[in-house]
Design a protein around this motif. Structure first.
Motif, short mmCIF file in Angstrom:
data_model
loop_
_atom_site.label_atom_id
_atom_site.label_comp_id
_atom_site.label_asym_id
_atom_site.label_seq_id
_atom_site.Cartn_x
_atom_site.Cartn_y
_atom_site.Cartn_z
N UNK A 224 0.81 -1.23 0.00
CA UNK A 224 0.00 0.00 0.00
C UNK A 224 0.85 1.28 0.00
N UNK A 225 2.17 1.14 -0.16
CA UNK A 225 3.01 2.36 -0.16
C UNK A 225 2.52 3.33 -1.23
N UNK A 226 2.45 4.62 -0.86
CA UNK A 226 1.98 5.64 -1.80
C UNK A 226 0.49 5.90 -1.68
N UNK A 227 -0.19 5.10 -0.87
CA UNK A 227 -1.65 5.25 -0.73
C UNK A 227 -2.07 6.07 0.49
N UNK A 228 -1.11 6.53 1.29
CA UNK A 228 -1.50 7.34 2.47
C UNK A 228 -2.16 8.65 2.00
N UNK A 229 -3.27 9.01 2.62
CA UNK A 229 -3.93 10.28 2.29
C UNK A 229 -3.24 11.40 3.07
#
Ligand code: CP
Length: 297
Positions: A224-229
């Motif tokens: 999920x890297x890059x998916x943090x809001x």
């Protein structure tokens, strides 16, 4: 003319737009009359609910338990340690016994009641739902599935970004594509979070590691890297953007700056779990008619 008495609420797929609107109307009415007007409404006096939980819960448990009591009824909180379910007695037999002893059974499998709270929260904030665009950025999980089955019915568009391998269920996606087309709304799928956020009014995510997935935690966090809001995600959203999360939240999926910002509606969303489960239970168990004007959705 909507009457939901005696209906089961298993998935939003089974509910028509005017039925979902009716539940939200009753929920808003109860919030107004009880919270703002201070009225006591014992609409569920003499009734009981069996609440069956297999996993930990803060919001689902407390909103249902306190909501049922507030309406004059008797909630029974039950874990597998409390009842014979599936151990000394078949699930089928337990279900028949509970049917004779209580008026309602709550069992946490899918999560359509979360979506009722999200819809009420957005309607309170924006004044209506029709024409809004929601961006789901994260795991293709049960909350996303429930959004896919309900948003088109209320005129809301959906933009989805999930990492490869974490897309929503293919059958549900197929059904949703038909629903969005039927209601003249738009659903698009992306692999980049910023593409989904582009121009959206509402940014939504959920935990990357749900209960029961702890063994895969390391892999999931890497995938999920890059998916943090973050505020960078919000910078491409609509100028009136807001943020929703069903909670509990981890900082991996949304940073503090967004989560605790004035644009974050998460704590109203959590409170609305109570008013919407109350609205739903009143619709299923009584002939109550709301007193406030019908909601504009
Ligand atoms: N959102 C939600 O269902 O929270 P709980 O797991 O605390 O019930």
């Amino acid at each position: 003319s909507v009457n939901l008495k005696g209906r089961s609420f298993l998935t939003l797929k089974d509910f028509k737009p005017d039925e979902i609107s009716h539940i939200l109307w009753v929920s808003a009415d109860l919030k107004h009359r009880i919270k703002h007007q201070g009225e006591y409404l014992p609409l569920l006096q003499g009734k009981s609910i069996a609440m069956i939980f297999e996993k930990r819960s803060t919001r689902t448990r407390i909103s249902t338990e306190t909501g049922f009591s507030l309406l004059g009824g008797h909630p029974c909180f039950l874990t597998p340690q409390d009842i014979h379910l599936g151990i000394n007695e078949s699930t089928k037999d337990t279900a028949r016994v509970l049917s004779g002893l209580t008026d309602l059974v709550l069992a946490r499998l899918y999560h359509p009641i979360q979506i009722l709270a999200d819809l009420l929260t957005l309607n309170e904030h924006y004044g209506s739902l029709k024409g809004l665009t929601v961006a789901w950025i994260g795991d293709g999980n049960n909350i996303l599935h429930s959004l896919m089955m309900s948003l088109p019915k209320l005129g809301v568009n959906l933009r989805i970004a999930t990492p490869k391998g974490y897309e929503p269920d293919a059958t549900i996606t197929w059904e949703a594509q038909h629903l969005f087309k039927q209601f003249g709304t738009d659903m698009q799928m992306f692999s980049e979070p910023l593409e989904a956020a582009q121009g959206s009014n509402v940014l939504v995510t959920d935990t990357w590691v749900s209960m029961g997935q702890e063994e895969d935690k390391k892999k999931r966090i890497k995938d999920f890297q890059g998916y943090q809001i973050t505020m960078q995600t919000a910078s491409v959203a609509a100028s009136d953007w807001t943020f929703l999360h069903c909670l509990p939240r981890k900082s991996e999926e949304v940073n503090d700056e967004v989560f605790y910002s004035p644009r974050s509606l998460v704590f109203t969303e959590a409170e609305n779990r109570k008013w919407t489960i109350m609205g739903l239970m009143v619709c299923i168990l009584t002939d109550y008619r709301p007193q406030i004007p019908q909601l504009k959705l």
